[in-house]
Design an enzyme around this catalytic site. Sequence first.
Site, PDB file in Angstrom:
ATOM      1  N   GLU A 153       2.131  34.420 -10.704  1.00 46.37           N
ATOM      2  CA  GLU A 153       1.226  34.467  -9.560  1.00 46.37           C
ATOM      3  C   GLU A 153       0.366  35.731  -9.561  1.00 46.37           C
ATOM      4  OE1 GLU A 153       4.134  33.730  -6.476  1.00 46.37           O
ATOM      5  OE2 GLU A 153       3.634  31.597  -6.469  1.00 46.37           O
ATOM      6  N   GLU A 158       8.208  25.821 -11.073  1.00 47.89           N
ATOM      7  CA  GLU A 158       8.890  25.812  -9.784  1.00 47.89           C
ATOM      8  C   GLU A 158       8.708  24.431  -9.161  1.00 47.89           C
ATOM      9  OE1 GLU A 158       7.737  29.007  -7.176  1.00 47.89           O
ATOM     10  OE2 GLU A 158       7.774  30.489  -8.799  1.00 47.89           O
TER      11      GLU A 158
END
Length: 943
Positions: free
Chosen positions: A411, A475
């Site tokens: 991220e 994820e």
Amino acid sequence: MIKLAPRTRFFYYNDLATALAYKEAASPYTHSLNGTWQFCYLQSPREVPEAFIAGDYDAIDWQTIKVPGHMELQGYGKPNYTNISFPIPVDPEATPAKNPTGLYFRRFTFKQQLARQILRFDGVDSTFKVWLNGQLVGDGHGSRLMTEFDVTDLLVSGENTIAVQVQKWSQYSFLEDQDQWWLSGIFRDVTIVDEGGLDDLQITPQYQKGQWQIEVEVQANTQLSGKVYFADEPIAETVLPAGKTVFTIPKPHEWTDETPNLYTLVVEDETAGALVPMRFGLRRVEMIDDQICLNGVPVLFNGVNRHEFNPETGRALTQDYILSEVTQIKRAGINAIRTSHYPNTPYFYDVCDELGLLVIDECDLETHGMYVTEMPTDDPYWQGEFVSRAERMVHRDFNHPSIVIWSLGNESDFGPNHVAQAAAIRRLDPSRLIHYEGDRETEVADMYSTMYTSVEDIEKRAVKLTHQKPHILCEYGHAMGNGAGSLQDYQDVFRLYKSVQGGFIWEWKDHGLKQDTLDGPKYVWGGAFGEPVNDGTFCIDGLVRPDRVPSPGLLEYEHVIQPFQFFVAQNHVVVKNLYHFQTTQDMVLRWRLEVAGEKVAGGQVALPALEPGALSPVLALDLPETIGADALLDLSVQTTTQQGVFEAGAQLASDQVAYQGLPAQPDAPTTVSQTAAMVTITRGPLTVTVDRGTGNITQLAQAGAQLLAGDMALTLDRLPISNDMNVVAERQKKRIATLFARCESIQLTQNDDTVMLAIRQRVAPPAINWGIELAVTLWVSAAGVTIYTKGWFDGEKPTEVPRIGYQLPLTTTVKAVDWFGRGLGESYPDSLDAAPLGHYQLNRDQWGFPYVVPQESGNRMGVRWATIMTAQGSNLHVDGLNPLNLNVVGGDGQPLGNQSADQVRLDARVQALGSNSCGPLPLKRYRLYTDPFDFTVTLSLQK
């Protein structure tokens, strides 16, 4: 005083047995500085006293602290949990005025043994400076990365002093915005290591022309030699000059997550008179036909994201804790771990090597909260730091076979600095793959990675008719609180499409910090310490609680990813081995039959050593002939010996199915005839023919009398009703009436009187990109032909269809139908109250209703069984494990009339009627959406 360049982590030993045992604490050449240190807590580095800088340590008012450990969890400052937002101003050029600072100090005695001494810090959060005997050694940053200093010239024999200044916030904090508690201090091991002439050591397995070799690259200022050991026995040896040496491994044993065979290269440093062991595994990671492969075999990642966390000590973990936790993960059937979002404690990788887990090793890099300003990946200022962090990770962890993929971080957007990072990794290690979720165009990543993608969106990409990099979900399945849901739906998609290679649940453990109260211990989350910026309960999002008690979510995930599949029909069971590499040696099938919760029968059957992906023979269970309607058959695969982390008697997989009872027909021999085009199964008078090209049943015959005039095929269409007038065009646009079947795979197994086929089919229309993936299990036994069908729509699929089921074109017409289900007249999902359940019989001319405008009619819902009598004298008997829809129409699809042949429809579901010619569509609860479906039907022929 030299800060060492990035390198692998190793230790010297003084004898072979200790070296092969591979326990760093047993090395006589290591001096651990873990333990109780003196400590002074300050609000800012500006408050550091001159006495500390000058080395006048007795002038400081000390308290104590444990190392490894976090300042905040030992009474110095407070923890702060955030997911994205920084708890400080987003300004990397100016750290906060209040910047908690810890001063560490201790005395220790030391005796030099080898030529060189290295001071090693395995993890300090966030930045630090270190002094040895009052002299500044250097500084370090990169909280989850190893920092080493050559301190040979500073150490003295006898008493020494070490002092460390640690700051909580720095410019590097903005690269370490991982979703976790902000905790600082010396939280990993501090060690002084005695070394000889070896500087670095890298082992790269190579598979060349059917042989396994290893390439050993050493940096050294002395002559070295090496021996390779397997199971503590020497198998090869060589001289190791500086540079690269390649030699062959005889009779190789490959490393996989299921067969974690480890070798040890023992390097002898003759000048030092000591040994350096380095474990490795023979495994290759590569892309083959757009799939991630381990040793040439495509792998499915059944993984979890794992933060390092202990509810009492934070990220300061003991080896015992790590071993226990990773063992728990392995016992749950999980085969992969993503080190979210930083390199872990070095011992973690030793455990993964030993137990067998596939690791995505992730760089200590996340800039999530920097979204309010320019992201560092686009800023040339940060490029060196991006690259350095990647290089330090790769050098340290290079030799671990469990690491199959390097990750650039998490991220942090995507830009030029990631490109430079990936290039640096490939220069250092072209033998592994690269992951980065932010690289959505896969410019540098070897795989397409996403987070929390819906099943529908996964399918849309999976069915694109193009070559594409494999898709993993780094994820998914957010396990926060009572979750996650739909794990089986995700797993179905992972197993259906080869371009989707699994994913990693977010996440392994709740990050609740433990607090002792009068009512006992409790676990707290963000905000519990009065933090003005926090993300509350978002850290309570794991498959296990902070104390590692499994949640229902873990139990669900364990069942979803279990390594065996069970196929059941009547008293017969087939077990499929879903392992990639492991056989079923020393395993048994256990079974138990229950009626109303009471056991009525049970037993076990030894499994043969099934190869990965193989089916067992048909296993006949000794079950009662008659049984109640509420009978349940429980099945499990268990070990008979200890296998890795699994004790003897451990359960590896389980399932429960409704028991149909034994058929009345006598046993009969079964023969199978196979050609390139057909599989023909004959059992007594019954013959079943399956087309290898389509996967469809093409013929059912009894004593030579053929029932079918064409394929028994899965179809979706029916004659429109008047209330379909506004949806007919959409059905035509989606071409639901024209479907082509293709057999993708077929497996056959049998015993003396029963045959089972496991068939994978794809059914799709022409000229448009959607289809149905089918998993069909076909049994030919004393019961007749039992067909279990499970299907998934994908691509640009229609939203709804008229029906889902099998169409059986007959060679003749139907004479009469005898059934138990709804009747006497027709019934549909929103029109059935006038059709109660019962036993009915109708002739052909009574079956459908003669609407003035010819259209669909005649469906009977809730059919448990039916006997369809034909004009040629043969009877087709139908049993549904669950209630079916039954209809009979003309062979041309029109209502029954003067046709010379008819067709039988056995449907899992049918569309409702509604009033849409003038009024509304059927209510949503009655409509037939293109969701996954399954149904089971047993067919038998009678004269």
